[in-house]
Design a protein around this motif. Structure first.
Motif, PDB file in Angstrom:
ATOM      1  N   VAL A  35       0.875  -1.181   0.000  1.00 34.14           N
ATOM      2  CA  VAL A  35       0.000   0.000   0.000  1.00 34.14           C
ATOM      3  C   VAL A  35       0.907   1.225   0.000  1.00 34.14           C
ATOM      4  CG1 VAL A  35      -1.751   1.302   1.261  1.00 34.14           C
ATOM      5  CG2 VAL A  35      -1.865  -1.199   1.182  1.00 34.14           C
ATOM      6  N   THR A  36       0.703   2.120  -0.974  1.00 33.36           N
ATOM      7  CA  THR A  36       1.557   3.294  -1.113  1.00 33.36           C
ATOM      8  C   THR A  36       0.713   4.565  -1.198  1.00 33.36           C
ATOM      9  OG1 THR A  36       1.611   3.129  -3.522  1.00 33.36           O
ATOM     10  CG2 THR A  36       3.374   1.998  -2.300  1.00 33.36           C
ATOM     11  N   ALA A  37       1.369   5.695  -0.925  1.00 33.51           N
ATOM     12  CA  ALA A  37       0.719   6.999  -1.032  1.00 33.51           C
ATOM     13  C   ALA A  37       1.691   7.984  -1.666  1.00 33.51           C
ATOM     14  CB  ALA A  37       0.277   7.486   0.336  1.00 33.51           C
ATOM     15  N   ARG A  38       1.141   8.869  -2.478  1.00 28.98           N
ATOM     16  CA  ARG A  38       1.935   9.904  -3.141  1.00 28.98           C
ATOM     17  C   ARG A  38       1.281  11.253  -2.871  1.00 28.98           C
ATOM     18  NH1 ARG A  38       1.536  12.573  -8.089  1.00 28.98           N
ATOM     19  NH2 ARG A  38      -0.257  11.317  -8.728  1.00 28.98           N
ATOM     20  N   LEU A  39       2.058  12.212  -2.386  1.00 26.17           N
ATOM     21  CA  LEU A  39       1.564  13.552  -2.106  1.00 26.17           C
ATOM     22  C   LEU A  39       1.315  14.302  -3.416  1.00 26.17           C
ATOM     23  CD1 LEU A  39       0.953  15.769   0.016  1.00 26.17           C
ATOM     24  CD2 LEU A  39       3.363  16.437  -0.201  1.00 26.17           C
ATOM     25  N   ILE A  40       0.119  14.881  -3.541  1.00 25.19           N
ATOM     26  CA  ILE A  40      -0.217  15.684  -4.721  1.00 25.19           C
ATOM     27  C   ILE A  40      -0.173  17.167  -4.378  1.00 25.19           C
ATOM     28  CG2 ILE A  40      -2.013  16.227  -6.409  1.00 25.19           C
ATOM     29  CD1 ILE A  40      -2.940  13.284  -6.125  1.00 25.19           C
ATOM     30  N   ALA A  41      -0.821  17.556  -3.261  1.00 26.11           N
ATOM     31  CA  ALA A  41      -0.857  18.961  -2.855  1.00 26.11           C
ATOM     32  C   ALA A  41      -1.114  19.036  -1.358  1.00 26.11           C
ATOM     33  CB  ALA A  41      -1.950  19.705  -3.612  1.00 26.11           C
TER      34      ALA A  41
END
Length: 146
Positions: A35-41
């Motif tokens: 499970v991964t997360a990427r910062l957008i704003a």
């Protein structure tokens, strides 16, 4: 910021589900492997943090049992989100294009699972008190799945 506002606006018709937390288990349940997360704003206004992230949950994995200190709004970009309340009952199945809203507080423990064969991708707007974590881990409330 337009993307953040667009995501928030899409949630107007979202379904919110709440449930009482069952008896505590021995330990919190972390997200599944991969499970991964990427910062957008990210933007702080006053004492509130607005953060837009893209979460990816591989097939067969889940978010772990948790709750949020502020409301969460999401759009399913790919795959299908299977959402479960602390009663162990499904409180929603959200295919691609669906809008999801999760209410704040420890009384709203839940888990998101990817029961499909393709990655689940969510664009998530967190509206949290300044400095709060994205989620608070919670123990499995007694459900036969993680």
């Amino acid at each position: 910021m337009r993307t953040v506002l667009r995501a928030a606006a899409l949630t107007g018709a979202a379904v919110a589900a709440t449930a009482l937390v069952g008896p505590p288990a021995a330990h919190a349940t972390p997200p599944g492997p991969g499970v991964t997360a990427r910062l957008i704003a990210q933007k702080t206004v006053g004492d509130t943090d607005y953060t837009l992230r893209e979460l990816t949950v591989p097939p067969g994995q889940g978010t772990g049992w948790h709750y949020h200190d502020g409301p969460l709004y999401a759009v399913v970009k790919a795959g299908t989100l299977s959402h479960f309340a602390s009663t162990c009952a499904s409180d929603g199945v959200y295919p691609r294009g669906s809008v999801v809203q999760e209410p704040a507080g420890a009384g709203n423990v839940h888990i998101g699972r990817n029961l499909g064969a393709v990655p689940l991708v969510l664009e998530v707007l967190y509206v949290l008190p300044h400095g709060a974590p994205f989620s608070e881990d919670a123990p499995n409330p007694g459900c036969p799945f993680e």
